[in-house]
Design an enzyme around this catalytic site. Structure first.
Site, PDB file in Angstrom:
ATOM      1  N   ARG A 201       0.833  -1.209   0.000  1.00 24.89           N
ATOM      2  CA  ARG A 201       0.000   0.000   0.000  1.00 24.89           C
ATOM      3  C   ARG A 201       0.867   1.258   0.000  1.00 24.89           C
ATOM      4  NH1 ARG A 201      -4.527   0.653   4.561  1.00 24.89           N
ATOM      5  NH2 ARG A 201      -2.687   1.064   5.844  1.00 24.89           N
TER       6      ARG A 201
ATOM      7  N   LYS B 253      -2.646   6.945   1.168  1.00 25.51           N
ATOM      8  CA  LYS B 253      -2.396   7.234   2.586  1.00 25.51           C
ATOM      9  C   LYS B 253      -1.306   8.303   2.643  1.00 25.51           C
ATOM     10  CE  LYS B 253      -2.051   4.639   6.871  1.00 25.51           C
ATOM     11  NZ  LYS B 253      -3.067   5.347   7.635  1.00 25.51           N
TER      12      LYS B 253
ATOM     13  N   GLU C 249     -15.977   6.958   6.165  1.00 24.88           N
ATOM     14  CA  GLU C 249     -15.156   6.261   7.162  1.00 24.88           C
ATOM     15  C   GLU C 249     -14.964   7.185   8.355  1.00 24.88           C
ATOM     16  OE1 GLU C 249     -11.139   5.504   5.808  1.00 24.88           O
ATOM     17  OE2 GLU C 249     -10.963   7.493   4.921  1.00 24.88           O
TER      18      GLU C 249
HETATM   19  N1  PXG Z   1      -9.024   5.138   7.337  1.00 21.09           N
HETATM   20  C1  PXG Z   1      -8.070   6.060   7.526  1.00 21.09           C
HETATM   21  C2  PXG Z   1      -8.306   7.446   7.084  1.00 21.09           C
HETATM   22  C3  PXG Z   1      -6.863   5.686   8.129  1.00 21.09           C
HETATM   23  O1  PXG Z   1      -5.905   6.590   8.304  1.00 21.09           O
HETATM   24  C4  PXG Z   1      -7.710   3.425   8.356  1.00 21.09           C
HETATM   25  C5  PXG Z   1      -8.870   3.859   7.729  1.00 21.09           C
HETATM   26  C6  PXG Z   1      -7.565   1.979   8.732  1.00 21.09           C
HETATM   27  O2  PXG Z   1      -6.643   1.322   7.883  1.00 21.09           O
HETATM   28  P1  PXG Z   1      -5.745   0.097   8.376  1.00 21.09           P
HETATM   29  O3  PXG Z   1      -4.952  -0.282   7.173  1.00 21.09           O
HETATM   30  O4  PXG Z   1      -4.895   0.608   9.522  1.00 21.09           O
HETATM   31  O5  PXG Z   1      -6.667  -0.965   8.805  1.00 21.09           O
HETATM   32  C7  PXG Z   1      -6.679   4.349   8.552  1.00 21.09           C
HETATM   33  C8  PXG Z   1      -5.428   3.925   9.239  1.00 21.09           C
HETATM   34  C9  PXG Z   1      -2.665   6.920  13.727  1.00 21.09           C
HETATM   35  C10 PXG Z   1      -2.916   5.761  12.858  1.00 21.09           C
HETATM   36  O6  PXG Z   1      -1.550   7.019  14.218  1.00 21.09           O
HETATM   37  C11 PXG Z   1      -3.710   5.898  11.750  1.00 21.09           C
HETATM   38  C12 PXG Z   1      -3.952   4.795  10.951  1.00 21.09           C
HETATM   39  C13 PXG Z   1      -3.408   3.581  11.241  1.00 21.09           C
HETATM   40  C14 PXG Z   1      -2.601   3.467  12.358  1.00 21.09           C
HETATM   41  C15 PXG Z   1      -2.360   4.579  13.182  1.00 21.09           C
HETATM   42  O7  PXG Z   1      -3.567   7.716  13.935  1.00 21.09           O
HETATM   43  N2  PXG Z   1      -4.765   4.973   9.878  1.00 21.09           N
END
Ligand code: PXG
Length: 289
Positions: free
Chosen positions: A50, A149, A182
């Site tokens: 990703r 991301k 989301e």
């Molecule tokens: N939506 C958004 C906007 C994200 O930033 C997810 C969904 C979930 O994706 P994953 O691949 O983690 O299942 C994310 C993930 C943080 C932090 O430090 C943010 C994320 C992941 C881990 C830590 O705030 N974002």
């Protein structure tokens, strides 16, 4: 704590990037949040894939191969002696001048931080979260695709500020058409009967790795009908169950949306089963550190 920064491990106090780095000046860069459980990195390949996809979408060429980046993640955990932890992997456009032209940035900056994971209080997993829909809309895919991301989280931060002001831990964001997209750092799911539903990525959701994992578990282990479909606030209010997924939150039940009680007000039966299956997977799979 030792930080990986541009090919070297440095002490935290020396882990500094330039004020001319476009990651800082313009949010020009991409990142991943990854977790390690029991000496193994969960879904490492998927996270690195990703990261490369996000980089490709913004025409940022990462000066390393996927395998090399995987090794950086593993080594950062190893040198910090972390068996359980949180990894933040960041690639920025690099140092440029005071203009937004990325052509001025010759070398991308790469860093990797491994730290202990800050968990949500356990009470949230037992009682469920209360969350609200906020007025900040998810940035539209035509402007910046939410599958990237990127280091641009202002949209999500504005939503988080609204959640803070409402006194709840998370915010649901709608897309520009009013469909559920989301949360600020988590994907959202509902359960209705034997159907598991989540918004499609084209409606403004990140292609979450926890999301993907939970969809697979729901299909294979719980034999649920799994669907990606548009969802309105009404669908959330009348759902049997609701939960969020993300690397930091894992899978976490939601029991109230906009002060409406979801289901019977307790974490849902299927949600709890999915959480158990998810934990089984995080404890038993992954790339050894
Ligand atoms: N939506 C958004 C906007 C994200 O930033 C997810 C969904 C979930 O994706 P994953 O691949 O983690 O299942 C994310 C993930 C943080 C932090 O430090 C943010 C994320 C992941 C881990 C830590 O705030 N974002």
């Amino acid at each position: 704590m030792k930080i990986y920064l541009d090919g070297k491990f440095v002490e935290e106090r020396d882990a500094k990037v330039s004020v001319f780095d476009h990651g800082l000046l313009y949010g020009d860069g991409v990142f991943e949040g990854i977790r390690a459980y029991n000496g193994r990195v969960f879904k490492l390949k998927e996270h690195v894939k990703r990261l490369f996809n996000s980089a490709r979408a913004i025409m940022l060429s990462i000066p390393a191969t996927g395998e090399e980046v995987e090794k950086i993640v593993l080594k950062t955990l190893r040198v910090n002696k972390l068996k359980n932890g949180y990894v933040r992997l960041v690639v920025t456009r690099g140092i440029g001048d005071l203009g937004l032209d990325p052509l001025k940035c010759k070398v991308p900056t790469i860093f990797c931080i491994a730290d202990k994971i800050q968990l949500y209080p356990p009470g949230y997993y037992q009682k469920g979260l209360e969350i609200v829909i906020v007025s900040t809309r998810r940035v539209m895919p035509e402007a910046l695709n939410p599958c990237i991301k990127s280091l641009n989280y202002l949209n999500n931060i504005l939503a988080k500020i609204e959640a803070n002001r409402a006194g709840v831990p998370e915010a649901i964001m709608l897309n520009s058409e009013g469909y559920v997209a989301e949360c600020t750092g988590d994907n959202i799911f509902i359960i209705k009967g034997r159907t598991l539903l989540t918004p499609p990525t084209w409606a403004g959701a990140l292609d979450g790795i926890t999301r993907q994992t939970v969809m697979e578990l729901a299909q294979k282990k719980l034999r649920l009908d799994v669907r990606e479909d548009l969802m309105t606030p009404y669908h959330l209010y009348v759902a049997d169950e609701c939960f969020l997924t993300g690397t930091a939150a894992e899978a976490i039940p939601v029991t109230r949306v906009d002060t409406r009680i979801i289901g019977d007000g307790n974490p849902g039966r299927i949600t709890l089963k999915l959480m158990k299956e998810f934990h089984r997977l995080t404890e038993t799979t992954g790339v050894a550190i």
